[in-house]
Write an enzyme that holds these catalytic residues in place. Structure first.
Site, PDB file in Angstrom:
ATOM      1  CG  PHE A 223      38.138  50.113  36.371  1.00  0.00           C
ATOM      2  CD1 PHE A 223      38.957  49.235  37.071  1.00  0.00           C
ATOM      3  CD2 PHE A 223      38.281  51.475  36.578  1.00  0.00           C
ATOM      4  CE1 PHE A 223      39.900  49.717  37.983  1.00  0.00           C
ATOM      5  CE2 PHE A 223      39.221  51.967  37.487  1.00  0.00           C
ATOM      6  CZ  PHE A 223      40.024  51.091  38.193  1.00  0.00           C
ATOM      7  CB  SER A 246      43.392  43.833  34.817  1.00  0.00           C
ATOM      8  OG  SER A 246      42.253  43.635  35.626  1.00  0.00           O
ATOM      9  CG  ASP A 294      31.752  50.952  36.031  1.00  0.00           C
ATOM     10  OD1 ASP A 294      31.424  51.052  37.233  1.00  0.00           O
ATOM     11  OD2 ASP A 294      31.171  50.185  35.233  1.00  0.00           O
ATOM     12  CB  CYS A 334      29.640  49.532  42.295  1.00  0.00           C
ATOM     13  SG  CYS A 334      31.123  48.550  42.089  1.00  0.00           S
TER      14      CYS A 334
HETATM   15  N1  SAH Z   1      32.195  49.335  32.882  1.00  0.00           N
HETATM   16  C1  SAH Z   1      31.886  47.927  32.776  1.00  0.00           C
HETATM   17  C2  SAH Z   1      31.879  47.211  34.110  1.00  0.00           C
HETATM   18  C3  SAH Z   1      33.170  47.316  34.896  1.00  0.00           C
HETATM   19  S1  SAH Z   1      33.326  46.190  36.213  1.00  0.00           S
HETATM   20  C4  SAH Z   1      30.548  47.767  32.061  1.00  0.00           C
HETATM   21  O1  SAH Z   1      29.796  48.735  31.951  1.00  0.00           O
HETATM   22  O2  SAH Z   1      30.250  46.649  31.618  1.00  0.00           O
HETATM   23  C5  SAH Z   1      34.978  46.435  36.669  1.00  0.00           C
HETATM   24  C6  SAH Z   1      36.022  45.825  35.719  1.00  0.00           C
HETATM   25  O3  SAH Z   1      37.303  46.252  36.153  1.00  0.00           O
HETATM   26  C7  SAH Z   1      36.062  44.314  35.705  1.00  0.00           C
HETATM   27  O4  SAH Z   1      35.926  43.871  34.383  1.00  0.00           O
HETATM   28  C8  SAH Z   1      37.454  43.944  36.251  1.00  0.00           C
HETATM   29  O5  SAH Z   1      38.034  42.847  35.576  1.00  0.00           O
HETATM   30  C9  SAH Z   1      38.239  45.196  35.955  1.00  0.00           C
HETATM   31  N2  SAH Z   1      39.336  45.517  36.878  1.00  0.00           N
HETATM   32  C10 SAH Z   1      39.370  45.378  38.217  1.00  0.00           C
HETATM   33  N3  SAH Z   1      40.487  45.906  38.734  1.00  0.00           N
HETATM   34  C11 SAH Z   1      41.202  46.395  37.686  1.00  0.00           C
HETATM   35  C12 SAH Z   1      42.451  47.070  37.569  1.00  0.00           C
HETATM   36  N4  SAH Z   1      43.164  47.395  38.652  1.00  0.00           N
HETATM   37  N5  SAH Z   1      42.863  47.440  36.345  1.00  0.00           N
HETATM   38  C13 SAH Z   1      42.134  47.134  35.243  1.00  0.00           C
HETATM   39  N6  SAH Z   1      40.932  46.514  35.298  1.00  0.00           N
HETATM   40  C14 SAH Z   1      40.488  46.138  36.488  1.00  0.00           C
END
Ligand code: SAH
Length: 390
Positions: A223, A246, A294, A334
């Site tokens: 993520f 994603s 995350d 979160c």
């Molecule tokens: N760690 C990042 C923030 C993550 S927010 C930082 O520190 O900046 C969560 C992210 O997960 C988002 O960008 C969203 O697009 C992505 N996301 C949500 N569901 C997902 C999934 N099932 N697989 C991959 N990415 C995903």
């Protein structure tokens, strides 16, 4: 003088309102005629003063208190509140990237202000705050100077509250994008693009923490958004990093951030669903010395908590199977609907299923520019564990 708009609480609903700013329709005994988005004085069932806030009959959460003092919500009030919020952030308020105002936690429910270098991003989340925008901008200018302001209201709250979300420069335009420094790591922000107001500022300290545990490790940033964790890890000496994300837009930002920190050649970006990719990595026998999980809030309502806990269990179980002995796992939730004890229980159950012995090195939370108010539990929403495989 205009008549005084008064909202009288039902008997039994007034105690909570003395320390918590949210008043729902079901809490209201009666309310005088009041224009949506304007100020009401809230009194208890006996007619005694409780506080003052913005009223909107449209959403179920119809009033948010801004003060528990008998004072007008005028320009001087906003100046005091914003000056107080900036003082709390100290030196961080005047440089780099920082959340300057965080809604309920700063006594300004419905207002978020983030600073990215020379630019302020302002979000109004209630009709009352949207109507007070000019006053807010004047108060911000009086506190931090006349910086360019990008208005970035979110669609869903604007729809719920019944106003047109503002998007774009409020006044003189600033630069379309900036680069901010986060403990030596450079992160890009393009105004009006991406998630939140540009960066997940709440994870700033945890990204730095991850960078300090990354030396010599293979890193998995799941993520990843714009690869903030991976940039810190690689700058901190990680051998390589795999980022799973994603959203194509986020991946484009990730590519830029990795390049601007000169670490792109040690990083691999995987456009995939984390659930699928963790399974694939496991089948391929991959191992990592530092893993970050995350995810977005899996529970956006109380009804979604059970399903969310299953989701947290699954990704944690799979991550634990990918973790080397001696490796570190930073795992987060979160969603303020997920209680810390439940999150830990799910992580413990995942460890039991994975046959992993993990030491709790630290319990993690949001950065201090997202302050927590004891009587407003919703303000503490980011929880996490830093675990070490023994
Ligand atoms: N760690 C990042 C923030 C993550 S927010 C930082 O520190 O900046 C969560 C992210 O997960 C988002 O960008 C969203 O697009 C992505 N996301 C949500 N569901 C997902 C999934 N099932 N697989 C991959 N990415 C995903």
């Amino acid at each position: 003088m205009a008549h005084r708009a008064v909202l009288r609480l039902k008997r039994g609903r007034d105690e909570r309102a003395r320390t918590h700013p949210w008043i729902f329709k079901g809490d209201v005994g009666d309310v005088t005629d009041v224009a949506p988005g304007s100020t009401v004085t809230v009194v208890d069932s006996g007619g005694r003063f409780v506080g003052r806030g913005f009223y909107n009959p449209r959403p179920a959460l119809c009033c948010r208190l801004l003060t528990w003092t008998d004072e007008p919500l005028d320009a001087a009030f906003f100046r005091r509140r914003i000056a107080g919020a900036a003082a709390l952030r100290g030196r961080a308020a005047s440089s780099g990237a920082c959340r300057l105002v965080w809604s309920e936690a700063d006594g300004l429910p419905g207002l978020v202000v983030d600073r990215y270098g020379p630019v302020l991003v302002v979000q109004c989340l209630t009709l009352g705050m949207a109507r007070a925008r000019t006053t807010v901008l004047d108060a911000l200018a009086a506190t931090v100077g006349a910086l360019p302001v990008f208005a970035l209201d979110e669609d869903a709250p604007a729809r719920m509250e019944g106003f047109e979300p503002a998007r774009g420069w409020a006044g003189a335009p600033g630069p379309p994008a900036v680069e901010v420094d986060e403990d030596g790591v450079r992160l890009g922000v393009t105004f009006g693009a991406g998630h939140k107001t540009g960066l997940y500022l709440d994870q700033g300290e945890n990204r730095v923490r991850a960078g300090r545990r990354a030396d010599g490790r293979d890193v998995l940033d799941a993520f990843a958004y714009t690869a903030g964790f991976a940039c810190h890890a690689l700058a901190g000496g990680a051998r390589r990093a795999v980022c799973i994300e994603s959203s194509p837009e986020a991946l484009a930002g990730a590519r830029e951030n990795l390049a601007r920190n000169g670490v792109a050649e040690r990083a691999e970006l995987v456009a995939a669903n984390v659930f699928d990719e963790l399974r694939r990595l496991e089948r391929g026998g991959a191992r990592f010395g530092l893993i970050v999980l995350d995810p977005p809030p899996f529970a956006r309502s109380r009804a979604a908590v059970e399903a969310a806990l299953r989701g947290y269990k699954e990704i944690n179980l799979r991550a634990m199977r990918l973790l080397e002995r001696g490796g570190s796992l930073l795992t987060f939730s979160c969603s303020h609907h997920i209680a810390e004890a439940d999150f830990e229980a799910v992580c413990a159950a995942a460890a039991a299923d994975a046959g992993a012995r993990l030491r709790v090195v630290e319990r993690l939370t949001q950065a201090p520019d997202h302050p927590v108010v004891l009587t407003i539990p919703e303000t503490r929403y980011l929880i996490g564990l830093l675990l070490e495989a023994t």
